[in-house]
Design a protein around this motif. Structure first.
Motif, PDB file in Angstrom:
ATOM      1  N   SER A 106       0.932  -1.106   0.065  1.00 32.01           N
ATOM      2  CA  SER A 106       0.062   0.029   0.101  1.00 32.01           C
ATOM      3  C   SER A 106       0.803   1.207   0.198  1.00 32.01           C
ATOM      4  CB  SER A 106      -0.844   0.039   1.236  1.00 32.01           C
ATOM      5  OG  SER A 106      -0.480   0.330   2.542  1.00 32.01           O
ATOM      6  N   LEU A 107       2.234   1.182   0.469  1.00 32.40           N
ATOM      7  CA  LEU A 107       3.009   2.116   0.379  1.00 32.40           C
ATOM      8  C   LEU A 107       3.927   2.318  -0.574  1.00 32.40           C
ATOM      9  CD1 LEU A 107       3.802   2.707   4.303  1.00 32.40           C
ATOM     10  CD2 LEU A 107       2.195   3.874   2.825  1.00 32.40           C
ATOM     11  N   SER A 108       4.166   1.123  -1.393  1.00 26.48           N
ATOM     12  CA  SER A 108       5.074   0.953  -2.404  1.00 26.48           C
ATOM     13  C   SER A 108       4.704   1.981  -3.706  1.00 26.48           C
ATOM     14  CB  SER A 108       4.845  -0.409  -2.902  1.00 26.48           C
ATOM     15  OG  SER A 108       5.774  -0.668  -4.109  1.00 26.48           O
ATOM     16  N   SER A 109       5.978   2.458  -4.009  1.00 23.67           N
ATOM     17  CA  SER A 109       5.982   3.446  -4.994  1.00 23.67           C
ATOM     18  C   SER A 109       5.176   4.717  -4.755  1.00 23.67           C
ATOM     19  CB  SER A 109       5.506   3.110  -6.226  1.00 23.67           C
ATOM     20  OG  SER A 109       6.324   1.861  -6.971  1.00 23.67           O
ATOM     21  N   ARG A 110       4.533   4.943  -3.711  1.00 25.99           N
ATOM     22  CA  ARG A 110       4.086   5.933  -2.988  1.00 25.99           C
ATOM     23  C   ARG A 110       4.943   7.262  -2.944  1.00 25.99           C
ATOM     24  NH1 ARG A 110      -1.782   6.902  -2.693  1.00 25.99           N
ATOM     25  NH2 ARG A 110      -2.869   5.082  -2.111  1.00 25.99           N
ATOM     26  N   VAL A 111       4.579   8.402  -3.153  1.00 19.17           N
ATOM     27  CA  VAL A 111       5.353   9.464  -2.864  1.00 19.17           C
ATOM     28  C   VAL A 111       5.280  10.367  -1.631  1.00 19.17           C
ATOM     29  CG1 VAL A 111       6.311  11.798  -3.976  1.00 19.17           C
ATOM     30  CG2 VAL A 111       5.588   9.793  -5.480  1.00 19.17           C
ATOM     31  N   ALA A 112       6.191  10.194  -0.810  1.00 20.28           N
ATOM     32  CA  ALA A 112       5.956  10.852   0.653  1.00 20.28           C
ATOM     33  C   ALA A 112       6.793  11.987   0.938  1.00 20.28           C
ATOM     34  CB  ALA A 112       6.102   9.454   1.686  1.00 20.28           C
ATOM     35  N   VAL A 113       6.331  13.151   1.174  1.00 20.79           N
ATOM     36  CA  VAL A 113       7.274  14.135   1.601  1.00 20.79           C
ATOM     37  C   VAL A 113       7.174  14.251   3.057  1.00 20.79           C
ATOM     38  CG1 VAL A 113       6.910  16.659   1.506  1.00 20.79           C
ATOM     39  CG2 VAL A 113       6.428  15.448  -0.393  1.00 20.79           C
ATOM     40  N   VAL A 114       8.478  14.171   3.541  1.00 15.64           N
ATOM     41  CA  VAL A 114       8.713  14.211   4.939  1.00 15.64           C
ATOM     42  C   VAL A 114       9.510  15.581   5.120  1.00 15.64           C
ATOM     43  CG1 VAL A 114       9.699  13.020   6.991  1.00 15.64           C
ATOM     44  CG2 VAL A 114       8.946  11.539   4.835  1.00 15.64           C
ATOM     45  N   THR A 115       9.030  16.300   6.180  1.00 18.06           N
ATOM     46  CA  THR A 115       9.563  17.418   6.656  1.00 18.06           C
ATOM     47  C   THR A 115      10.251  17.223   7.811  1.00 18.06           C
ATOM     48  OG1 THR A 115       7.741  18.401   7.863  1.00 18.06           O
ATOM     49  CG2 THR A 115       7.789  19.039   5.620  1.00 18.06           C
ATOM     50  N   GLY A 116      11.513  18.040   8.201  1.00 21.43           N
ATOM     51  CA  GLY A 116      12.020  17.973   9.468  1.00 21.43           C
ATOM     52  C   GLY A 116      12.820  16.560   9.759  1.00 21.43           C
ATOM     53  N   PRO A 117      13.315  16.014   8.511  1.00 21.49           N
ATOM     54  CA  PRO A 117      13.845  14.543   8.804  1.00 21.49           C
ATOM     55  C   PRO A 117      15.092  14.362   8.904  1.00 21.49           C
ATOM     56  CG  PRO A 117      13.504  15.153   6.232  1.00 21.49           C
ATOM     57  CD  PRO A 117      13.363  16.433   7.137  1.00 21.49           C
ATOM     58  N   THR A 118      15.864  15.458   9.181  1.00 26.64           N
ATOM     59  CA  THR A 118      17.336  15.344   9.019  1.00 26.64           C
ATOM     60  C   THR A 118      18.017  14.747  10.471  1.00 26.64           C
ATOM     61  OG1 THR A 118      17.632  17.657   9.790  1.00 26.64           O
ATOM     62  CG2 THR A 118      17.689  17.266   7.356  1.00 26.64           C
ATOM     63  N   ARG A 119      16.970  14.611  11.203  1.00 28.14           N
ATOM     64  CA  ARG A 119      17.566  13.785  12.640  1.00 28.14           C
ATOM     65  C   ARG A 119      16.371  13.411  13.548  1.00 28.14           C
ATOM     66  NH1 ARG A 119      19.144  19.321  16.465  1.00 28.14           N
ATOM     67  NH2 ARG A 119      19.921  19.675  14.501  1.00 28.14           N
ATOM     68  N   GLY A 120      16.801  12.519  14.231  1.00 27.97           N
ATOM     69  CA  GLY A 120      15.788  11.845  15.252  1.00 27.97           C
ATOM     70  C   GLY A 120      14.809  11.133  14.408  1.00 27.97           C
ATOM     71  N   ILE A 121      13.631  11.516  14.866  1.00 27.58           N
ATOM     72  CA  ILE A 121      12.727  10.799  14.468  1.00 27.58           C
ATOM     73  C   ILE A 121      12.255  10.921  12.831  1.00 27.58           C
ATOM     74  CG2 ILE A 121      10.053  10.700  14.461  1.00 27.58           C
ATOM     75  CD1 ILE A 121       9.980  11.691  17.562  1.00 27.58           C
ATOM     76  N   GLY A 122      12.635  11.972  12.561  1.00 27.17           N
ATOM     77  CA  GLY A 122      12.411  12.226  10.894  1.00 27.17           C
ATOM     78  C   GLY A 122      13.058  11.317  10.239  1.00 27.17           C
ATOM     79  N   VAL A 123      14.471  11.076  10.563  1.00 24.38           N
ATOM     80  CA  VAL A 123      15.146   9.943   9.908  1.00 24.38           C
ATOM     81  C   VAL A 123      14.678   8.742   9.994  1.00 24.38           C
ATOM     82  CG1 VAL A 123      17.425   9.081   9.690  1.00 24.38           C
ATOM     83  CG2 VAL A 123      17.606  11.442  10.403  1.00 24.38           C
ATOM     84  N   THR A 124      14.336   8.345  11.153  1.00 22.71           N
ATOM     85  CA  THR A 124      13.846   6.983  11.189  1.00 22.71           C
ATOM     86  C   THR A 124      12.375   6.674  10.452  1.00 22.71           C
ATOM     87  OG1 THR A 124      12.540   7.500  13.241  1.00 22.71           O
ATOM     88  CG2 THR A 124      14.751   6.389  13.286  1.00 22.71           C
ATOM     89  N   ILE A 125      11.670   7.751  10.401  1.00 22.95           N
ATOM     90  CA  ILE A 125      10.376   7.721   9.481  1.00 22.95           C
ATOM     91  C   ILE A 125      10.712   7.670   7.909  1.00 22.95           C
ATOM     92  CG2 ILE A 125       8.646   8.854   8.549  1.00 22.95           C
ATOM     93  CD1 ILE A 125       8.116  10.199  11.753  1.00 22.95           C
ATOM     94  N   SER A 126      11.685   8.393   7.508  1.00 22.20           N
ATOM     95  CA  SER A 126      12.085   8.276   6.226  1.00 22.20           C
ATOM     96  C   SER A 126      12.597   6.934   5.923  1.00 22.20           C
ATOM     97  CB  SER A 126      13.272   9.338   5.863  1.00 22.20           C
ATOM     98  OG  SER A 126      12.676  10.504   6.271  1.00 22.20           O
ATOM     99  N   LYS A 127      13.483   6.351   6.804  1.00 25.73           N
ATOM    100  CA  LYS A 127      14.005   5.020   6.490  1.00 25.73           C
ATOM    101  C   LYS A 127      13.018   4.053   6.429  1.00 25.73           C
ATOM    102  CE  LYS A 127      18.654   5.394   8.268  1.00 25.73           C
ATOM    103  NZ  LYS A 127      19.735   5.302   9.202  1.00 25.73           N
ATOM    104  N   GLU A 128      11.857   4.169   7.467  1.00 25.06           N
ATOM    105  CA  GLU A 128      10.935   3.064   7.488  1.00 25.06           C
ATOM    106  C   GLU A 128      10.274   3.203   6.132  1.00 25.06           C
ATOM    107  OE1 GLU A 128      10.071   1.089   9.695  1.00 25.06           O
ATOM    108  OE2 GLU A 128       8.296   0.227   9.012  1.00 25.06           O
ATOM    109  N   PHE A 129       9.795   4.243   5.628  1.00 21.66           N
ATOM    110  CA  PHE A 129       9.221   4.439   4.302  1.00 21.66           C
ATOM    111  C   PHE A 129       9.968   3.843   2.961  1.00 21.66           C
ATOM    112  CE2 PHE A 129       5.099   6.828   4.428  1.00 21.66           C
ATOM    113  CZ  PHE A 129       5.080   7.098   5.739  1.00 21.66           C
TER     114      PHE A 129
END
Lengths: 46, 241
Positions: B41-64
């Motif tokens: 359901s998330l495959s090839s979806r385009v996700a915009v993540v703001t504030g991702p350069t540290r902490g939670i943001g990085v792990t969210i970006s990696k998860e996606f």
């Protein structure tokens, strides 16, 4: 009131404990859920 | 118990074992099916993540990107930092500069390459500042600026997600917005009105976005708040610790 004196899980969150929730919410699993504000606080409720 | 009865009971237990084993295999298969369902359901979806350069943001970006095969656009005030984080992620991750007051450039850039945006993860973080903490007016001003930035980002990106701004070149199929309103640094400082204000404002912002945009798409506005982490502890004074 000191937040850390409240009953809690006595540990800080792990990075994956937030990112996996976000991925699940962003997927189609929560297609009929909106306007929610769940707390990810390890039992610390302020 | 006679010999035949013993043999019969052993046979029946074996049958039972086989049935249980089959049941366990079925459970395992169903479990992996759920994971595949989430990933697809998330495959090839385009996700915009703001504030991702540290902490939670990085792990969210990696998860996606790494676990769910999504295309992640890492938006940061520093393009250099955004590109650096994108390189650290194995998967489809891209860096982009997010303007403080105007985000139209980054939206044009994303649509120009990806053609659409499906998911917004607005990772708005409020930084505790001990210098302004004692001055309620300054603290409220800081909180307002963070919330204002979040509102602006949500409004613009969601317009693109639902195809209301005319930028989207492919059919907008609706998307989802997740607002992470992490206020851990002040969650350990419960005295005073700034925290109460921030908490109430975050919830209001999420509900407002859901009211305005929820009918047009399938957005789920979910604020993850009061995230217990070490930053809250570190922001406390020595005697509090």
């Amino acid at each position: 009131m000191n937040a850390l004196e409240e009953p809690s899980m006595k540990r800080w969150r792990k990075p994956g404990e937030v990112s996996k929730i976000v991925a699940r919410v962003a997927s189609s699993s929560f297609s009929f859920a909106t306007r929610n504000t769940p707390v990810v606080g390890g039992c610390i409720v302020l | 118990m006679g010999f035949r009865q013993v043999v019969k009971s052993i046979k029946s237990w074996r049958v039972l074992d086989i049935l249980m084993l089959k049941h366990q295999i079925k459970i395992i298969k169903e479990g992996s099916g759920l994971n595949k369902q989430l990933s697809s359901s998330l495959s090839s979806r385009v996700a915009v993540v703001t504030g991702p350069t540290r902490g939670i943001g990085v792990t969210i970006s990696k998860e996606f990107a790494e676990n769910n095969d999504a295309e992640v656009v890492i938006c940061s005030g520093s393009k250099q930092r955004a590109l650096q984080v994108a390189k650290e992620i194995s998967g489809k991750a891209f860096g982009a500069k997010l303007g403080i007051t105007d985000i139209s450039d980054v939206l044009e850039e994303i649509i120009g390459v990806r053609h659409r945006i499906d998911i917004l993860v607005n990772n708005a973080r409020y930084h505790f500042n001990s210098k302004t903490w004692s001055k309620i007016r300054s603290e409220l001003q800081s909180i307002s600026e963070v919330l204002h930035g979040s509102m602006r980002t949500c409004r613009n990106v969601i317009s693109t997600i639902i195809g209301a701004d005319g930028r989207t070149t492919q059919n907008a199929i609706g998307g989802r917005g997740v607002i992470i309103a992490s206020t851990p640094d002040i969650s350990a400082h419960t005295q005073g009105s700034p925290y109460t204000f921030a908490k109430a404002a975050i919830i209001a912002m999420i509900k407002h976005n859901a009211c305005v945009h929820g009918r047009n798409t399938t957005e789920a506005f979910i604020g993850l708040r009061n995230i217990a982490k070490e930053g809250a502890y570190n922001s406390m004074s020595t005697d509090k610790k």
